[in-house]
Scaffold this motif. Structure first.
Motif, mmCIF file in Angstrom:
data_model
loop_
_atom_site.group_PDB
_atom_site.id
_atom_site.type_symbol
_atom_site.label_atom_id
_atom_site.label_comp_id
_atom_site.label_asym_id
_atom_site.label_seq_id
_atom_site.Cartn_x
_atom_site.Cartn_y
_atom_site.Cartn_z
ATOM 1 N N LEU A 1 0.826 -1.198 0.000
ATOM 2 C CA LEU A 1 0.000 0.000 0.000
ATOM 3 C C LEU A 1 0.866 1.255 0.000
ATOM 4 C CD1 LEU A 1 -2.692 -1.004 2.655
ATOM 5 C CD2 LEU A 1 -2.737 -1.363 0.183
ATOM 6 N N THR A 2 0.465 2.238 -0.803
ATOM 7 C CA THR A 2 1.107 3.550 -0.815
ATOM 8 C C THR A 2 0.054 4.587 -0.469
ATOM 9 O OG1 THR A 2 2.641 2.847 -2.543
ATOM 10 C CG2 THR A 2 2.399 5.220 -2.176
ATOM 11 N N ALA A 3 0.284 5.305 0.622
ATOM 12 C CA ALA A 3 -0.706 6.273 1.094
ATOM 13 C C ALA A 3 -0.893 7.398 0.092
ATOM 14 C CB ALA A 3 -0.287 6.834 2.443
ATOM 15 N N VAL A 4 -2.131 7.833 -0.037
ATOM 16 C CA VAL A 4 -2.498 8.953 -0.904
ATOM 17 C C VAL A 4 -3.257 9.962 -0.051
ATOM 18 C CG1 VAL A 4 -3.738 9.672 -2.966
ATOM 19 C CG2 VAL A 4 -2.705 7.390 -2.878
ATOM 20 N N GLU A 5 -2.775 11.193 -0.017
ATOM 21 C CA GLU A 5 -3.448 12.231 0.755
ATOM 22 C C GLU A 5 -4.360 13.050 -0.145
ATOM 23 O OE1 GLU A 5 -3.488 12.558 3.999
ATOM 24 O OE2 GLU A 5 -2.166 10.813 4.120
ATOM 25 N N PRO A 6 -5.546 13.378 0.296
ATOM 26 C CA PRO A 6 -6.440 14.198 -0.519
ATOM 27 C C PRO A 6 -5.829 15.576 -0.761
ATOM 28 C CG PRO A 6 -7.615 13.171 1.294
ATOM 29 C CD PRO A 6 -6.167 12.960 1.558
ATOM 30 N N PRO A 7 -5.990 16.115 -1.975
ATOM 31 C CA PRO A 7 -5.457 17.447 -2.271
ATOM 32 C C PRO A 7 -6.312 18.548 -1.656
ATOM 33 C CG PRO A 7 -6.645 16.595 -4.162
ATOM 34 C CD PRO A 7 -6.629 15.488 -3.144
ATOM 35 N N ALA A 8 -5.840 19.760 -1.778
ATOM 36 C CA ALA A 8 -6.510 20.900 -1.137
ATOM 37 C C ALA A 8 -7.936 21.086 -1.619
ATOM 38 C CB ALA A 8 -5.698 22.176 -1.379
ATOM 39 N N ASP A 9 -8.209 20.746 -2.893
ATOM 40 C CA ASP A 9 -9.558 20.981 -3.401
ATOM 41 C C ASP A 9 -10.590 20.017 -2.828
ATOM 42 O OD1 ASP A 9 -8.903 18.677 -4.794
ATOM 43 O OD2 ASP A 9 -9.337 19.496 -6.783
ATOM 44 N N CYS A 10 -10.148 19.048 -2.041
ATOM 45 C CA CYS A 10 -11.083 18.152 -1.349
ATOM 46 C C CYS A 10 -11.451 18.665 0.042
ATOM 47 C CB CYS A 10 -10.484 16.750 -1.237
ATOM 48 S SG CYS A 10 -10.354 15.870 -2.799
ATOM 49 N N PHE A 11 -10.846 19.759 0.451
ATOM 50 C CA PHE A 11 -11.124 20.337 1.770
ATOM 51 C C PHE A 11 -11.885 21.640 1.574
ATOM 52 C CE2 PHE A 11 -7.635 17.466 2.514
ATOM 53 C CZ PHE A 11 -7.914 16.919 3.753
ATOM 54 N N TRP A 12 -13.164 21.613 1.883
ATOM 55 C CA TRP A 12 -14.017 22.793 1.742
ATOM 56 C C TRP A 12 -14.216 23.494 3.078
ATOM 57 C CZ3 TRP A 12 -18.288 19.017 -0.215
ATOM 58 C CH2 TRP A 12 -17.850 18.389 -1.393
ATOM 59 N N ALA A 13 -13.817 22.836 4.163
ATOM 60 C CA ALA A 13 -14.074 23.359 5.501
ATOM 61 C C ALA A 13 -12.838 23.149 6.364
ATOM 62 C CB ALA A 13 -15.286 22.663 6.120
ATOM 63 N N ASP A 14 -12.882 23.687 7.563
ATOM 64 C CA ASP A 14 -11.771 23.602 8.507
ATOM 65 C C ASP A 14 -11.638 22.177 9.037
ATOM 66 O OD1 ASP A 14 -9.958 23.842 10.580
ATOM 67 O OD2 ASP A 14 -10.862 25.657 11.414
ATOM 68 N N ALA A 15 -10.547 21.496 8.671
ATOM 69 C CA ALA A 15 -10.350 20.095 9.069
ATOM 70 C C ALA A 15 -10.069 19.936 10.550
ATOM 71 C CB ALA A 15 -9.225 19.473 8.253
ATOM 72 N N SER A 16 -9.862 21.029 11.276
ATOM 73 C CA SER A 16 -9.575 20.915 12.703
ATOM 74 C C SER A 16 -10.766 20.395 13.497
ATOM 75 C CB SER A 16 -9.141 22.274 13.264
ATOM 76 O OG SER A 16 -10.218 23.198 13.265
ATOM 77 N N VAL A 17 -11.939 20.322 12.876
ATOM 78 C CA VAL A 17 -13.095 19.753 13.584
ATOM 79 C C VAL A 17 -12.911 18.262 13.833
ATOM 80 C CG1 VAL A 17 -14.707 21.478 12.710
ATOM 81 C CG2 VAL A 17 -14.361 19.349 11.420
ATOM 82 N N GLY A 18 -11.989 17.621 13.111
ATOM 83 C CA GLY A 18 -11.680 16.210 13.343
ATOM 84 C C GLY A 18 -12.419 15.277 12.405
ATOM 85 N N PRO A 19 -11.951 14.029 12.315
ATOM 86 C CA PRO A 19 -12.545 13.073 11.378
ATOM 87 C C PRO A 19 -14.027 12.801 11.617
ATOM 88 C CG PRO A 19 -10.447 12.245 12.206
ATOM 89 C CD PRO A 19 -10.780 13.456 13.018
ATOM 90 N N HIS A 20 -14.465 12.836 12.884
ATOM 91 C CA HIS A 20 -15.861 12.512 13.168
ATOM 92 C C HIS A 20 -16.811 13.578 12.639
ATOM 93 C CE1 HIS A 20 -15.199 15.443 16.318
ATOM 94 N NE2 HIS A 20 -16.485 15.446 16.589
ATOM 95 N N ALA A 21 -16.331 14.812 12.480
ATOM 96 C CA ALA A 21 -17.209 15.919 12.100
ATOM 97 C C ALA A 21 -16.882 16.528 10.747
ATOM 98 C CB ALA A 21 -17.165 17.013 13.174
ATOM 99 N N ILE A 22 -15.784 16.124 10.099
ATOM 100 C CA ILE A 22 -15.372 16.800 8.878
ATOM 101 C C ILE A 22 -16.438 16.714 7.789
ATOM 102 C CG2 ILE A 22 -14.104 14.790 8.019
ATOM 103 C CD1 ILE A 22 -13.272 18.532 7.419
ATOM 104 N N GLY A 23 -17.128 15.592 7.681
ATOM 105 C CA GLY A 23 -18.177 15.490 6.669
ATOM 106 C C GLY A 23 -19.305 16.472 6.911
ATOM 107 N N VAL A 24 -19.659 16.674 8.181
ATOM 108 C CA VAL A 24 -20.698 17.637 8.533
ATOM 109 C C VAL A 24 -20.230 19.059 8.206
ATOM 110 C CG1 VAL A 24 -22.035 18.612 10.440
ATOM 111 C CG2 VAL A 24 -21.662 16.140 10.297
ATOM 112 N N ALA A 25 -18.997 19.383 8.571
ATOM 113 C CA ALA A 25 -18.459 20.716 8.272
ATOM 114 C C ALA A 25 -18.432 20.966 6.765
ATOM 115 C CB ALA A 25 -17.058 20.856 8.865
ATOM 116 N N GLN A 26 -18.052 19.969 6.007
ATOM 117 C CA GLN A 26 -18.007 20.106 4.551
ATOM 118 C C GLN A 26 -19.414 20.265 3.979
ATOM 119 O OE1 GLN A 26 -14.218 19.979 3.450
ATOM 120 N NE2 GLN A 26 -14.593 17.992 2.536
#
Length: 367
Positions: free
Chosen positions: A296-321
């Motif tokens: 496996l080779t890790a792939v990080e999402p690019p900036a255009d996949c982040f519409w909201a502040d990711a500091s809300v954490g994984p549990h809430a990022i979908g809601v923030a987005q």
């Protein structure tokens, strides 16, 4: 409409709720939103929550909350059986609506909500937030860009904890008729992410089971019957022609986590998550390319996949987005990730799974 949009959240208790854990932090992190009001079933708890979360207004009447001029968006974050009544109150007031998934108790109720929302002419968003999670977004981007060529097959497997012991306040989560249970919540979010990334399911054959038929309510000193499946699986064919399989298991002691693999002519991609209860919409996901030897080779999402502040954490990022796209849609920009019509499609897919499992036959989805 360029000022801050006011959000009235129905269902955000201090004691612990999805509204308080995900919606309130997402609103606070947004440069476009302000928390205008909190609504609960009792004024005492509404005032307590409003003071705790910093909302200027508290309501025990959802219609009054929706009518308040400071509220532009009504967020419905309560038990599924209350969704129709509360969403209708918001629509009657002409307000935009963010309703958590499941949208409704059943498909007929969802159909009524879709019709009402479309007639109201407001922006309506269903909380199927896996669609807005950055790793899911990037998986879809890579597939659509031809990273792995034509998709041949895809599988999604979730083995997570669904306890045999609950407080009495969560007895409704065991019941099929409540509309909010492991099948519709963990399962519904999973299959929506699956079909959003890969396209519609054309036909399927499913099985479902209740492996833990009795649940202990520890604070009530009694047991209750579990009537909603805690295990289900289907295999079938996507509209694209690709082979599809999905398996969701709720286990007393937890399992190995989440694995969503997409296989194409030129390679494979993998979404994974560990943890006791790895629901796809609220887990700390990883995305990887899969080499021929399985490395496996890790792939990080690019900036255009982040519409909201990711500091809300994984549990809430979908809601923030989701909130970020909701604001755009209200201001005339891009549509929301999932409106009520998309939620209705997901309800119908759940119906097809239940029908196939009950009758032991292949079902054409939408037929």
């Amino acid at each position: 409409m360029n000022g801050l949009l006011g959000v009235g959240v129905i269902g955000a208790s201090v004691a612990g709720s999805w509204g308080g854990q995900a919606h309130i932090p997402s609103i606070a992190a947004s440069p476009d939103l302000t928390l205008a009001a909190i609504g609960t079933s009792r004024m005492e708890t509404a005032r307590e929550s409003a003071a705790h979360f910093g909302a200027p207004l508290a309501f025990d009447d959802p219609a009054a909350l929706a009518r308040d001029p400071s509220v532009d968006i009504v967020a419905v974050c309560v038990r599924v059986p209350e969704h129709e009544r509360l969403v209708m109150a918001a629509l009657d007031a002409g307000k935009h609506v963010y309703c958590e998934w499941p949208l409704a108790r059943d498909t007929a109720e969802a159909e009524r909500l879709v019709a009402a929302a479309q007639a109201a002419g407001v922006v309506h968003l269903a909380g199927m937030q896996a669609r807005a999670v950055p790793h899911i977004l990037h998986l879809k981007q890579l597939i659509e860009a031809g990273e792995i060529g034509r998709v041949l097959s895809a599988s999604l497997a979730i083995a997570g904890q669904w306890s045999p012991v609950f407080p009495a306040s969560m007895e409704y989560l065991q019941k099929l008729e409540s509309g909010g249970n492991y099948f519709t919540i963990a399962g519904g979010h999973a299959i929506d992410a699956f079909r959003h990334v890969l396209g519609p399911v054309a036909e399927l054959t499913a099985t479902a089971a209740i492996q833990v038929p009795e649940v202990q309510l520890f604070d009530a000193g009694r047991a209750t019957a579990r009537t909603a499946p805690d295990h289900f699986a289907f295999s079938g064919r996507l509209a694209s022609g690709a082979f599809a399989s999905c398996e969701v298991r709720g286990l007393p002691a937890g399992g190995s986590g989440l694995r969503f693999e997409v296989n194409g002519e030129k390679g494979s991609l993998l979404i994974a998550a560990a943890g006791a209860n790895p629901m796809i919409q609220m887990s700390d996901l990883t995305l990887s390319r899969v080499a021929e030897d399985g490395a496996l080779t890790a792939v990080e999402p690019p900036a255009d996949c982040f519409w909201a502040d990711a500091s809300v954490g994984p549990h809430a990022i979908g809601v923030a987005q989701n909130y970020a796209r909701l604001v755009e849609a209200i201001r005339g920009g891009r549509p929301v990730p999932a409106d009520f019509a998309a939620a209705l499609d997901n309800h119908r897919l759940l119906d097809a799974i239940r029908l196939s499992a009950a009758e032991g036959r292949k079902v054409a989805v939408g037929a």
